[in-house]
Scaffold this active site. Structure first.
Site, PDB file in Angstrom:
ATOM      1  N   LYS A  86       0.857  -1.192   0.000  1.00 22.42           N
ATOM      2  CA  LYS A  86       0.000   0.000   0.000  1.00 22.42           C
ATOM      3  C   LYS A  86       0.893   1.243   0.000  1.00 22.42           C
ATOM      4  O   LYS A  86       1.942   1.246   0.664  1.00 22.42           O
ATOM      5  CB  LYS A  86      -0.886  -0.046   1.255  1.00 22.42           C
ATOM      6  CG  LYS A  86      -1.970   1.010   1.334  1.00 22.42           C
ATOM      7  CD  LYS A  86      -2.826   0.788   2.595  1.00 22.42           C
ATOM      8  CE  LYS A  86      -3.928   1.811   2.756  1.00 22.42           C
ATOM      9  NZ  LYS A  86      -4.766   1.576   3.947  1.00 22.42           N
ATOM     10  N   SER A 161      -9.712   1.651   3.002  1.00 24.63           N
ATOM     11  CA  SER A 161      -8.860   2.450   2.141  1.00 24.63           C
ATOM     12  C   SER A 161      -7.783   1.658   1.397  1.00 24.63           C
ATOM     13  O   SER A 161      -7.219   2.174   0.437  1.00 24.63           O
ATOM     14  CB  SER A 161      -8.166   3.520   2.978  1.00 24.63           C
ATOM     15  OG  SER A 161      -7.289   2.920   3.930  1.00 24.63           O
ATOM     16  N   SER A 185      -9.899  -0.777   7.129  1.00 13.69           N
ATOM     17  CA  SER A 185      -9.338  -0.622   5.776  1.00 13.69           C
ATOM     18  C   SER A 185      -8.684  -1.849   5.173  1.00 13.69           C
ATOM     19  O   SER A 185      -8.314  -1.826   3.999  1.00 13.69           O
ATOM     20  CB  SER A 185      -8.338   0.520   5.751  1.00 13.69           C
ATOM     21  OG  SER A 185      -9.035   1.726   5.630  1.00 13.69           O
TER      22      SER A 185
HETATM   23  N1  GLN Z   1     -13.111   3.779   6.693  1.00 13.57           N
HETATM   24  C1  GLN Z   1     -12.467   4.213   7.886  1.00 13.57           C
HETATM   25  C2  GLN Z   1     -12.152   5.671   7.817  1.00 13.57           C
HETATM   26  O1  GLN Z   1     -12.366   6.255   6.805  1.00 13.57           O
HETATM   27  C3  GLN Z   1     -11.247   3.398   8.167  1.00 13.57           C
HETATM   28  C4  GLN Z   1     -10.037   3.802   7.415  1.00 13.57           C
HETATM   29  C5  GLN Z   1      -8.869   2.935   7.683  1.00 13.57           C
HETATM   30  O2  GLN Z   1      -8.988   1.879   8.292  1.00 13.57           O
HETATM   31  N2  GLN Z   1      -7.708   3.402   7.261  1.00 13.57           N
HETATM   32  O3  GLN Z   1     -11.703   6.242   8.781  1.00 13.57           O
END
Ligand code: GLN
Length: 468
Positions: A86, A161, A185
């Site tokens: 990532k 994400s 994410s």
């Molecule tokens: N969807 C969650 C957020 O937007 C988690 C994001 C993540 O785990 N990086 O905060």
């Protein structure tokens, strides 16, 4: 043999038997990326030349290895295998953008600990994957470099994400991928893309060299095509790191071996707060099937309650932006990256929210209160794990949604995290596993366990997959 279809385990066997070479593997991976990435947008950077050069060197090493080849792969279990990272992990001399234009030109001078470990294990970094900018998001649409698409239906989001990492594995571009999970994410994109995704216990894997989102919630985890691959990746990544004081000194189990041990009298808890009216009917049906299968395997299913679940999303969306506003303060355009005008809407929204919740006069009412409720949520889990070994829940309340469907309504988007943020608040591990397809769109289920119980989650998942 179609190299793209292989798992890490099968690739290892193939390389050991010299059925194919690392160069062939890398070429097959690059071919697939060339074919699919234009549309899927899973990779932001592809390290074609470097990957091929490295593969050549590894092939020579394998050819010339005079000792038992098994020892070589014991030392380097990912030798010669293409893996994706990532783009919020620092990679030495490879562009690292965190999906944001602020870092569009940033090339770190060092590797994140996990990247280093993966390299030591012999993996070939084929490239860096797309993500919601700064890992803020649940769909991949917040990336400043365009959304990633779901390989099952390209009109749909792949989850986020860690969208690019999930898609890279699901569309056979790589054998495994690394991601981060601050509120879901890894688990949610794994679920939306029909693969396995693990969010480890907080402190199990080093965060050193990871572009921080919300430091008390951030965890580093991985995606695999199956449970064994995921267990192997964790074994390589986990462990204490002098550069990250929050990493645990607990020894790292041999997950791929341990997971094969049968767990007797497994007690699985179903938290009733996760099976409410907000849960999509079709997902519920799929999960009920999973529960039945576990029952058939002899597991005991027990309904339990996690009474503070209803506050989890509110708590998460106070603590997380508070930490985000602090972490993103370092991007001042002086030390690295471009200036703050390059921040996208979602980053600005979180910086503003977090600055507000931490400001004097509001700190007690929001941040401090949220921290107290966070402790209650953690205690809910501790109580639950006195009664059951693991918990089984949905990953997402809805199926993968259409690209653009939720972008105008941040609250709706935040609601997709309802079943995942709790594990981050409590610091416990969560494993997302495929539960089947609905209208050709993947559905996942989640296993949660006490802190440092990854072994148990893998065991349960492995047994389940054997009996599915
Ligand atoms: N969807 C969650 C957020 O937007 C988690 C994001 C993540 O785990 N990086 O905060």
């Amino acid at each position: 043999m179609d190299l793209k279809e292989l798992t890490i385990q099968k690739t290892q066997t193939g390389l050991k038997n010299k059925s194919f070479s690392s160069v062939e593997l890398v070429k097959s991976s690059l071919e697939q990326i060339k074919k699919e990435n234009k549309d899927l947008n899973a990779f932001l950077t592809v390290c074609e030349k470097e990957a091929l050069d490295q593969a050549e060197k590894i092939d020579t090493k394998i050819q010339r290895y005079y000792k038992d080849i098994k020892t070589l792969f014991l030392e380097c279990p990912l030798l010669g295998m293409p893996v994706a990272i990532k783009d919020n992990f620092c990679t030495k001399d490879i562009k690292t953008t965190a999906g944001s234009k602020v870092l569009a030109d940033y090339s770190p001078v060092y590797d994140a600990t996990v990247v280093d470990k993966i390299k030591q294990a012999g993996a070939i970094i084929i490239g860096k994957t797309n993500l919601d900018a700064w890992a803020h998001g649940s769909s991949g649409e917040n990336s400043d470099f365009g959304p990633t698409k779901n390989p099952f239906d390209r009109n749909f989001v792949p989850g986020g994400s860690s969208s690019g990492s999930a898609v890279a594995v699901a569309s056979n571009m790589v054998l495994g991928a690394i991601g981060t999970d601050t509120g879901g994410s890894i688990r949610q994109p794994a679920s939306f893309c029909n693969i396995v995704g693990l969010k480890p216990t907080y402190g199990r894997v080093s965060r050193y060299g990871v572009i921080a989102m919300a430091s008390s919630l951030d965890t580093v985890g991985c995606f695999g095509k199956d449970v064994i691959d995921t267990a192997l990746l964790l074994k390589i990544m986990a462990g204490h790191d002098d550069y990250d004081a929050t990493t645990s000194i607990l020894s790292v189990p041999d997950y791929p071996e341990e997971m094969k041990k049968e767990i007797k009298d497994l007690k699985i808890g179903l938290p009733k707060e996760y099976f409410t009216s907000g849960l999509d009917k079709e997902i519920k049906e799929k999960i009920e099937k999973v529960i039945k299968n576990f029952e058939k395997m002899g597991a005991k299913i027990i309904e339990i309650s996690l009474p503070h679940t209803q506050y989890a999303l509110a708590v998460y969306y106070i603590i997380q932006p508070s930490e985000v506003s602090s972490n993103l303060a370092r991007y001042d355009g002086i030390r690295y990256g471009f200036d703050r005008s390059q921040f996208g809407d979602e980053a600005k929204r979180r910086i503003m929210l977090g600055t507000f919740t931490l400001s004097s006069g509001y700190y007690d009412a929001y941040y401090l209160k949220a921290m107290k409720v966070r402790t209650l949520i953690k205690k809910d889990f501790e109580e639950a794990f006195k009664k059951v070994d693991i918990l089984l829940t949905p990953v997402s309340p809805s199926l993968p949604f259409k690209i653009g469907e939720k972008t105008q309504d941040p609250l709706k988007m935040y609601l997709s995290d309802i079943f995942t943020v709790t594990a981050n608040l409590a610091g416990i591990p969560g494993l997302s596993l495929p539960a089947g397809l609905v209208d050709n769109l993947p559905v996942g289920f989640q296993l949660l366990g006490p802190q440092f119980s990854e072994e148990k989650l893998f065991q349960a998942a492995y047994q389940y997959k054997q009996n599915e």
